[in-house]
Design an enzyme around this catalytic site. Structure first.
Site: not given
Lengths: 573, 573
Positions: A227, A150, A251
């Site tokens: 996210s 990420k 997330s």
């Protein structure tokens, strides 16, 4: 060619129409930088892209057709199979890396899930690993395995944007590298991509001015969630065997749920966050944690044991604590485990998809008596659930959007609607430190109330683990504000370990129906969205994701062991 | 009689001269409430009080003369000896309780260390325990042992003032009782007194408008220290065998150091703080911890093992974590332990008393080779020490005194000078939540820097435990602002377990002298005070207290085991 491709990729993104402002020029540069790192032979023509975009539920299958048989064999393998292949020399590190780079490049051109592409470095690294392979008596556990990250993890030479344009073109130095990235390198892993996030990560829909919109690779009708949306979309389409996300409000679990994969939100202090960039740093009330997303539960458990048992993060990261995960091969459960099932908090009722998935889990457990696991109904008080949810929302609004607003102002990029829940239009004044301490106190009190609730349950109905709702249903691009985080934030505020797992597939002609009673506006909103989705038919076959949590923090290992056991039962059923 | 006694007790307290304002009337009432709980036969006449006050260093001896031989035998026993006596029926619970109540009453009339007196309830309780004794096959571990409590612990039926007048006459209910108090009751302990604190506990001198000034019972020339000053003074004069203090900036260790007793500040999450009232609740950046003060190290270790191993606070208090203390009888050390000695941070030099005490410890360890312990010089970087100290000071000022000011305003009682460091005259604006998060981030970074410093030390000079300075020297009433908390706050900000222990006795004709170099104004202040104290002769025989810390949190047990071993060597030397 590249210009055309850029326009195709971002065609649905209105901002690319007239990129003349200074911030738009930077966006354009950043997007070009990403695409320029894809080798020309992997660039798709516009017709192919259009075809892949239009076949909403066929992306993985369609990409299989664009890759070689060997590439597909590699990318459809588990991490443990790849490890075995590299160890027994049936696979080279280069072949493995190249297969994932190729597939990631193709997936990205359709769903837009990558923020940094490091194929050149990754392929170079894989060649070196192939050369050095014979120097080891035992290869490091992740030798030659590509791992995706990420866009919060710091990697030397590339940006960590957090989705903010203000942080583009500020490549990280060697000494900035996240501890977890150093661990991955020590374990022999190959870093090849970073994946998209919404600005600040404080949204569950993955879109940004800088990178545009990330679609769901399992079903392009829908959002990838967020996210860690880029991770979910990439792994869900076999573009990565395992990647790292973070979770402060779902997330990891939301994108995992929306792609039919596993996502694990550990409790705090297990996986090191040291030098992982973040929003609201220093806001310790609800702690962001880092954890894996993977298609395979054994891979996920193996990865956790590597990072925790082997790397011993507590030696290096002052926020970590000693912990030990059991081996992924150990699928034994404690005898007489009590499994709670949570049918809803009394505020937002569960859609029929979730009710069906929960029933399925219940039946499977009841039909398997190997470890004498029993089912109990779990009902934390509605007023406590409300308090927990409201405190989490209050905490997210405590600075009145100050930090996020400041980041946007640095470049002039416009604020996104998905951030309105944390950056309200009327910009309330940031809390004073006294107001903040008061909130922290109320959060502690709520955690204690939850513990008291747990301890006060008669022991025969006090669950060790709980199967509970997660995302409830997918949503279409732009619809994030119509979803509820009620069953998600619960585990964040209480710091409970949670495994997001695929429990079932949704079916349109579902016999289960929503309860007749509507509890309030949020319940009505959820019910309306569910009915619309059923009506559209688009949810057919979409994964029904649930969570497994433990009511006690630090039961991370138990959650994974139970998750592993249940998953195998579900797969056999 | 009581009126006279009240006037004598508080004679040095100017506020009692004309108690006409409404807040002063409340003060007068509260003081009367305390004294009214002392039986008339234990009330001293004015001549005796004056005599006991004037013999500054003879209080314990003088009080011995006012008590029976049996009482003295009881109050001079260790907790483990009392336990044995009660178990073998050579002591009744009533005798033990009565002896401590009597002695506490006498000590209080001289040094003013009690805020709540519960003799009636305690003696009643002891009688019941004596009656029920034969119902047990094994008596609970603290059966019939009186334990004193700092005025932060909630006990049914009495106030918890935190030193604030605003909180007087608000007796706590059963359901408010602190978890640790419930544990004590479950273990069979008797609650008989609560002890004085400065308002808010954010000062290291124990005085308040409500209760007046608490003197040092070891040497009445000096302050008792604080904020657990009442505990220190009571235990130091054998008025309690063991009591509970709290420590957010030295509040256990300072009074322990000033009375030649042991005080243990655990790392967070060991001893339950649930329902213990506190200032700045929700300010988690530097956590207040609760811990024991005792005259005997074995008693202290035994108590820690009871509260942690037996009571398992982590089940009940969501902020506690599983932990295990070794038995007090286990005095073995890991082989080859490396013992750091910290000779100063490069900012404030150590007075000769501390240098002498450190040398003594060093020699004793070097002369005892049983566990192959070795001595290493420990020197955390001066700039990091400065940063840690400055961050702790900044955290204490973050709300600009708002909370404390509000408490004082409730009754109109005047602010005390000892609180000026946390309630400045110019009342700076409270931090915004963003400023606070930024501070929290900097605190985390400093903790990480300290961990990196530790990890980067070559293994042969990386200490397992460190003997280090503590209070440096005593101070006279009113001189708190002339002292430094540099070596104290270090362990708070870094959340290191710390044992405050008596290492030596100060001598006036000390050959060791302060270094010639003065590092700055704080160093000059400390040096001047030390020289004045030596010149006055008053420090002769005063305890030289040091700390034993571990550079790693959660090494609480090792700190205690090492402290126990070193103490025995010191006592034999």
């Amino acid at each position: 060619m590249r210009e055309v491709q850029l326009q195709i990729l971002y065609a649905e993104d209105k901002m690319t129409q007239s990129m003349t402002d200074s911030w738009q020029i930077t966006v354009s540069k950043k997007r070009k930088q990403v695409l320029n790192n894809i080798p020309t032979e992997w660039i798709l023509d516009s017709k192919t892209i259009a075809r892949l975009k239009s076949d909403k539920t066929g992306l993985s299958h369609n990409i299989d057709q664009l890759c070689s048989l060997k590439e597909n064999a590699i990318t459809h393998s588990t991490l443990l199979e790849l490890q075995e292949g590299i160890r027994n020399n049936s696979l080279s590190c280069f072949e493995v890396t190249s297969a994932f780079c190729h597939r990631a490049a193709l997936i990205h051109q359709v769903v837009n899930c990558l923020s940094e592409i490091m194929f050149t470095e990754a392929l170079e690294h894989s060649k070196i690993l192939d050369q050095n392979k014979y120097e080891y008596s035992t290869l490091p556990p992740l030798y030659g395995i590509p791992i995706s990250l990420k866009d919060q993890c710091n990697v030397e030479g590339v940006d960590t944007t957090l989705g903010y344009l203000s942080r583009a073109f500020k490549p990280k130095k060697k000494e900035d590298e996240s501890l977890i990235v150093s661990f991955l390198r020590d374990l022999g892993a190959i870093i090849y991509v970073k994946t998209t996030v919404p600005p600040s990560m404080m949204a569950t829909e993955t879109t940004s001015n800088t990178f545009g919109y990330t679609y769901n690779s399992f079903n392009q009708h829908f959002s990838a969630g967020g996210s860690s949306g880029g991770e979910g979309s990439l792994i869900g389409c076999y573009g990565s065997v395992l990647g790292l996300g973070t979770d402060i409000g779902g997330s990891i679990r939301i994108p995992a749920s929306y792609h039919g994969i596993f996502g694990f939100k550990p409790s705090t202090g297990k996986v090191p966050y040291l030098k992982v960039d973040n929003s609201w740093e220093g806001r310790e009330i609800i702690t962001s944690v880092i954890g894996p997303l993977a298609r395979n539960i054994d891979d996920l458990r193996y990865f956790m044991s590597l990072i925790v048992n082997n790397c011993k993060p507590w030696i290096h990261d002052v926020k970590c604590m000693p912990y030990q995960f059991s081996s992924f091969e150990d699928s034994k459960l404690p005898d007489g485990l009590k499994v709670g099932i949570w049918y809803g908090d009394g505020v937002v009722n569960l859609p029929s998809g979730d009710m069906r998935a929960l029933s399925k889990c219940k039946e499977i457990i009841q039909n398997n008596q190997k470890f004498n696991a029993s089912i109990v109904r779990w009902e934390p008080p509605t007023d406590l659930c409300e308090e927990i949810f409201n405190l989490a929302m209050e905490a997210d609004l405590a600075d009145g959007g100050t930090e996020i607003n400041n980041e946007f102002k640095m470049t002039g990029e416009p604020l996104l609607d998905i951030l309105r829940p944390v950056v309200p239009n009327d910009s309330p004044k940031p809390y004073t430190v006294n107001e903040w301490w008061n909130l922290c106190k109320r959060v502690s009190d709520a955690k204690q109330k939850f513990r008291d609730f747990h301890n006060n349950l008669p022991v025969e109905v006090r669950p060790d683990v709980v199967i509970c709702p997660s995302t409830l249903m997918p949503y279409r691009p732009g619809d994030m504000l119509e979803t509820t985080l009620r069953y998600i934030l619960f585990a964040n505020l209480l710091n409970l370990p949670s495994l997001s797992f695929p429990a079932d597939a949704m079916i349109v002609d579902d016999n289960h129906s929503m309860p007749d009673i509507i509890n309030g506006p949020e319940d009505a909103m959820v019910q309306k969205m569910w009915n619309d989705l059923v009506l559209s038919g688009d949810i057919e076959g979409f994964p029904s994701g649930l969570q497994i949590i433990s009511p006690l923090s630090d039961n991370d290992d138990l959650v994974l062991r139970f998750g592993s056991w249940l998953t195998k039962l579900l797969q056999e059923s």
